[in-house]
Design a protein around this motif. Structure first.
Motif, PDB file in Angstrom:
ATOM      1  N   LEU A 144      78.393  45.924  21.507  1.00 29.84           N
ATOM      2  CA  LEU A 144      77.689  45.866  22.911  1.00 29.84           C
ATOM      3  C   LEU A 144      77.470  44.529  23.385  1.00 29.84           C
ATOM      4  O   LEU A 144      76.919  43.698  22.760  1.00 29.84           O
ATOM      5  N   PHE A 147      74.997  42.770  26.234  1.00 23.94           N
ATOM      6  CA  PHE A 147      73.955  42.980  26.882  1.00 23.94           C
ATOM      7  C   PHE A 147      73.699  42.491  28.205  1.00 23.94           C
ATOM      8  O   PHE A 147      74.242  41.274  28.500  1.00 23.94           O
ATOM      9  N   ASN A 200      71.600  37.803  25.037  1.00 26.53           N
ATOM     10  CA  ASN A 200      70.901  37.929  23.608  1.00 26.53           C
ATOM     11  C   ASN A 200      71.767  37.122  22.381  1.00 26.53           C
ATOM     12  O   ASN A 200      72.168  37.503  21.167  1.00 26.53           O
ATOM     13  N   LEU A 201      72.223  35.911  22.827  1.00 21.17           N
ATOM     14  CA  LEU A 201      73.002  35.119  21.991  1.00 21.17           C
ATOM     15  C   LEU A 201      71.889  34.508  20.938  1.00 21.17           C
ATOM     16  O   LEU A 201      70.576  34.643  21.367  1.00 21.17           O
ATOM     17  N   PHE A 202      72.293  34.072  19.793  1.00 29.74           N
ATOM     18  CA  PHE A 202      71.229  33.569  19.021  1.00 29.74           C
ATOM     19  C   PHE A 202      70.974  31.983  19.188  1.00 29.74           C
ATOM     20  O   PHE A 202      71.873  31.310  18.925  1.00 29.74           O
ATOM     21  N   PRO A 203      69.948  31.662  19.558  1.00 30.55           N
ATOM     22  CA  PRO A 203      69.618  30.310  20.214  1.00 30.55           C
ATOM     23  C   PRO A 203      69.932  29.266  19.169  1.00 30.55           C
ATOM     24  O   PRO A 203      70.271  28.302  19.560  1.00 30.55           O
ATOM     25  N   TYR A 232      71.866  29.066  16.388  1.00 30.21           N
ATOM     26  CA  TYR A 232      73.295  29.061  15.839  1.00 30.21           C
ATOM     27  C   TYR A 232      74.068  28.404  17.174  1.00 30.21           C
ATOM     28  O   TYR A 232      73.992  28.928  18.253  1.00 30.21           O
ATOM     29  N   LYS A 273      79.040  29.386  15.311  1.00 26.82           N
ATOM     30  CA  LYS A 273      78.085  30.300  14.448  1.00 26.82           C
ATOM     31  C   LYS A 273      77.817  31.620  15.030  1.00 26.82           C
ATOM     32  O   LYS A 273      77.864  32.731  14.056  1.00 26.82           O
ATOM     33  N   ASP A 305      79.051  34.030  12.129  1.00 28.75           N
ATOM     34  CA  ASP A 305      77.861  34.614  11.316  1.00 28.75           C
ATOM     35  C   ASP A 305      78.029  36.350  10.873  1.00 28.75           C
ATOM     36  O   ASP A 305      78.271  36.404   9.734  1.00 28.75           O
ATOM     37  N   ALA A 306      78.156  37.103  11.794  1.00 28.13           N
ATOM     38  CA  ALA A 306      78.072  38.423  11.402  1.00 28.13           C
ATOM     39  C   ALA A 306      79.634  38.966  10.743  1.00 28.13           C
ATOM     40  O   ALA A 306      79.419  39.325   9.935  1.00 28.13           O
ATOM     41  N   LYS A 337      78.721  37.572   7.228  1.00 32.36           N
ATOM     42  CA  LYS A 337      77.692  37.984   6.511  1.00 32.36           C
ATOM     43  C   LYS A 337      77.623  39.608   6.463  1.00 32.36           C
ATOM     44  O   LYS A 337      77.129  40.151   5.584  1.00 32.36           O
ATOM     45  N   VAL A 338      78.240  40.173   7.582  1.00 30.61           N
ATOM     46  CA  VAL A 338      78.200  41.574   7.593  1.00 30.61           C
ATOM     47  C   VAL A 338      79.597  42.406   6.989  1.00 30.61           C
ATOM     48  O   VAL A 338      79.497  43.153   6.358  1.00 30.61           O
ATOM     49  N   ARG A 373      81.537  37.273  20.737  1.00 29.04           N
ATOM     50  CA  ARG A 373      80.610  37.501  19.622  1.00 29.04           C
ATOM     51  C   ARG A 373      81.040  39.211  19.256  1.00 29.04           C
ATOM     52  O   ARG A 373      81.336  39.568  18.264  1.00 29.04           O
ATOM     53  N   ALA A 374      80.931  40.012  20.273  1.00 32.36           N
ATOM     54  CA  ALA A 374      81.201  41.343  20.161  1.00 32.36           C
ATOM     55  C   ALA A 374      82.672  41.757  19.565  1.00 32.36           C
ATOM     56  O   ALA A 374      82.842  42.663  18.724  1.00 32.36           O
ATOM     57  N   MET A 376      83.935  41.282  16.075  1.00 35.06           N
ATOM     58  CA  MET A 376      83.579  42.223  14.815  1.00 35.06           C
ATOM     59  C   MET A 376      84.794  43.302  14.808  1.00 35.06           C
ATOM     60  O   MET A 376      84.796  44.167  14.293  1.00 35.06           O
TER      61      MET A 376
END
Lengths: 259, 215, 252
Positions: free
Chosen positions: C92, C94, C98-101, C103, C107, C111-112, C115-116, C160-161, C164
């Motif tokens: 998804l 957005f 909604n990036l991770f500020p 990182y 990263k 990261d996902a 880690k995921v 980023r999406a 995955m």
């Protein structure tokens, strides 16, 4: 061989027995006191816990072979500490007068008087001269209690312009030096202690009140109180009391046992 | 008492102050996080209990709490309190500060935009991963100024340990001042506190700066 | 079919938002969802990506049921562990990126997957760099989100999406938070993905874009699908009055 073994066994048993008995019997005397109260209990020049009361308590312990444990406490919590058993007595220049029924008391071991301390060239000569003056006192002291006691000197207190209540006499004394107060109501030993090394202050001849110091025990601790009393008398007898007293010239004259 | 003796006696007190400070911080910082999470628990009863705990801790004087922790076991249950003095002190300080930290954490956690949680959820992070990897680092950055405030207050609050007759630097200052009829011990104590807080400010400033790489 | 949503019902505090919505997306299909605000478009996406729980209906990914309605009429989801597998099928993007500020860009992308999905660092980074190149921002790998323009941030969010490797990518008004001059670079990226046959559902207000890029357009209003079909038909010859009304506003 058998003999040796038997001997060793006996020896071990004796040692174990002795150790357990002695462990059971060594009473730990927990001396509760305030470190804020020179020269009875305070931090001495070596930075160690000391004072007349501390040395006397240690002497009592030595007399009976007790283990001495110092329990310095916060003066406001002294009753909590005593009743909770974290100490066995309050022994810290503790005034009997006015608290006669609150504790089980030892024999009084020191006299004390409440005095008025003024500047040497002050125009205050008698208690009556204090009318309209500012007087300083430390909170939770006998002098403070006396000035607030209707049967004590409350009437005199009402003649003051104001009574300034301080956390410690050290600060009050500085205010006297600075002229912010005209006089201090203070017990003579604390007063002497403050004035040592200073020439500019004196006590009025008229005494504000007098009191005696004793050791306060829990009310049901009769046995311990009696033992301490007996020890005090013995220590007076063998000269220890006098010897320790001489180390504290500012209170020596007030030590009242054996006189 | 010579000046150097005074200084060395008070340094020992300062060491005790620092010990209490460090232990309190070490235990209350993580405990505060636990309290903050319990405060946000989905179980109503847990939430209410935590809320009650926080209001009692923040709503009563720390001095009173210290007295209660030390004497409570005896007066409530008749237990012996020998050797309980320092532990009681530590419990009192840690729980009190945990409550304050918990509220700071909660504010921090609630200030993180919901989009961060959603982005993490869509990417498949578990709840624990989301909190530890995405939320917590951002919370830490946001709460640093408030935490610094609290830590500096703690340095000064350690003087309340006198309530339980812990010989920290301020109690010693009072006692030595009484025996030496001198203000010097208070001056020394003041300098000690200032230096300690300067060190705290410096340290926290460094951490804040280190976290300054993003906005 | 990648995703299939049947008879989806959703309400917030008793207020109906989705009324019996059914739709599916085939592999390689690009679907645009248009409609007035408050029509339930975003809620539909959030239900499809499991950010919101449905109150009724069923959701299938790759022909497998992720959620269904039981005999009592209550929506039931598969176990959380199973659900995570379903989540991995979809991505998804957005409106607010909604990036991770905390990182950096790299990263954010690795990261996902690490880690995921348990990918190795090397693998995750090579995928990430490839995607950044494709987005034209490989030089920003070490930058932090706040250092990027909105358009760049949204391209990172898309990357980023994609990192995955989802089967389907949802976009929730991806250009609405951008200044007009920055929307182009994001739309270009989506268009490029469409050419590569990435399966996508795009909620958008960019009508010309929807018309040009999508294989199908869905017009939603008041929680129902009013009309859907080939973009040329829907845009140039809408059958329903509501659709005509809506499009008329945009033509002005």
């Amino acid at each position: 061989m058998k003999k040796l073994f038997l001997m060793m066994l006996t020896l071990t048993m004796v040692v174990v027995l002795f150790a357990s008995v002695s462990a059971e019997e060594t009473f730990v005397f927990k001396h509760g006191f305030d470190l804020d109260y020179p020269p009875y209990s305070y931090i001495n020049d070596d930075g160690e816990t000391g004072g007349f009361d501390v040395e006397m308590a240690q002497a009592v312990c030595d007399y009976y072979g007790w283990e001495y444990e110092a329990v310095p406490f916060n003066w406001d919590a002294k009753d909590l500490e005593l009743n909770a058993g974290s100490c066995d007595c309050i022994w810290s220049g503790f005034t009997i007068n006015g608290r006669e029924d609150d504790y089980l008391w030892s024999i009084p071991y020191s006299d004390n008087t409440q005095m008025i301390m003024v500047n040497k060239n002050s125009d205050i000569e008698t208690l009556d001269d204090l009318a309209g003056k500012v007087v300083g006192v430390q909170t939770a002291t006998s002098a403070y209690d006396l000035l607030n006691d209707e049967e004590g000197q409350a009437d005199l207190c009402k003649t003051f312009k104001s009574l300034e209540v301080y956390e410690t006499y050290t600060i009050a004394f500085n205010d006297l030096k600075a002229g912010a107060v005209d006089a201090l109501a203070i017990d003579v030993t604390s007063g002497n202690f403050l004035m040592s090394g200073e020439d500019d202050y004196k006590f009025l001849d008229e005494v504000l009140g007098s009191e005696q110091y004793g050791i306060g025990f829990r009310k049901d601790d009769v046995e311990l109180r009696d033992k301490v009393n007996a020890a005090l008398e013995a220590l007076v007898e063998d000269g220890t009391y006098d010897k320790i007293g001489q180390k504290y010239p500012e209170i020596y004259d007030f030590l009242c046992l054996g006189k | 008492m010579t000046f150097s003796k005074m200084l060395s006696t008070m340094s020992a007190g300062m060491l005790r102050t620092c010990g209490l400070f460090a232990l309190t911080l070490l235990l209350s910082l993580p405990l505060g996080m636990l309290v903050a999470l319990l405060r946000k628990s989905r179980l109503k009863i847990v939430q209410m209990l935590t809320r009650g705990f926080i209001s009692v801790m923040r709503g009563t004087p720390l001095m009173l709490q210290l007295l209660a922790w030390y004497f409570g076991p005896y007066y409530l249950f008749g237990w012996s309190i020998r050797g309980w003095r320092f532990p009681a002190l530590l419990v009192g300080f840690v729980l009190n500060y945990a409550a304050y930290f918990a509220e700071i954490y909660r504010g921090g956690i609630e200030s993180i935009p919901v989009g961060q949680y959603e982005a993490a959820e869509v990417l498949g992070y578990t709840k624990a991963q989301t909190f530890m990897r995405i939320i917590l680092p951002q919370v830490i950055k946001r709460i640093m100024p408030s935490v610094t405030n609290e830590v500096i207050t703690l340095v000064k609050d350690t003087s309340l340990a006198f309530t339980l007759a812990y010989q920290e630097v301020f109690s010693l200052a009072k006692q030595i001042s009484a025996s030496q009829t001198s203000f010097m011990p208070f001056v020394i104590a003041g300098v000690f506190y200032f230096v300690a807080n300067y060190a705290v400010e410096f340290g926290m400033g460094r951490i804040e700066k280190a976290l300054d790489y993003y906005k | 079919m990648i995703i299939e949503m049947n008879h989806i019902k959703k309400h917030f505090d008793g207020l109906g938002v989705l009324h019996d919505i059914s739709f599916g997306v085939d592999k390689g299909e690009v679907v645009s969802v248009i409609g007035p605000s408050g029509s339930g478009k975003s809620t539909l996406l959030r239900c499809a990506t499991f950010l919101e729980d449905i109150d009724g209906g069923e959701i299938l990914y790759m022909g497998q049921r992720a959620a269904y309605t039981d005999a009592d009429g209550k929506a039931v989801y598969v176990a959380p562990k199973e659900l995570r597998r379903f989540r991995s099928y979809c991505g998804l993007v957005f409106q607010q990126f909604n990036l991770f500020p905390h990182y950096n860009i790299l990263k954010n992308l690795t990261d996902a997957p690490m880690k995921v999905q348990g990918k190795s660092k090397a693998e995750a980074e090579s995928i990430a760099m490839e995607l950044l190149r494709k987005m034209g921002i490989e030089d920003k790998a070490k930058a932090y989100p706040f250092q990027l323009s909105g358009g760049q941030q949204q391209r990172v969010a898309i990357a980023r999406a994609l990192a995955m490797k989802p089967e389907i990518l949802f976009f929730d008004e991806p250009t609405s938070a951008l200044d007009p001059e920055l929307t182009g670079e994001v739309l270009k990226v989506i268009r490029q993905l469409a050419e590569e046959k990435m399966t996508m559902v795009v909620v958008t207000h960019e009508m010309p874009f929807a018309k040009a890029v999508s294989n199908r357009v869905i017009f939603m209003a008041d929680g129902v699908i009013v009309e859907q079909g080939d973009p040329l038909d829907v845009f140039d010859a809408p059958k329903e009055e509501r659709t005509k009304q809506f499009l008329r506003v945009f033509e002005q």
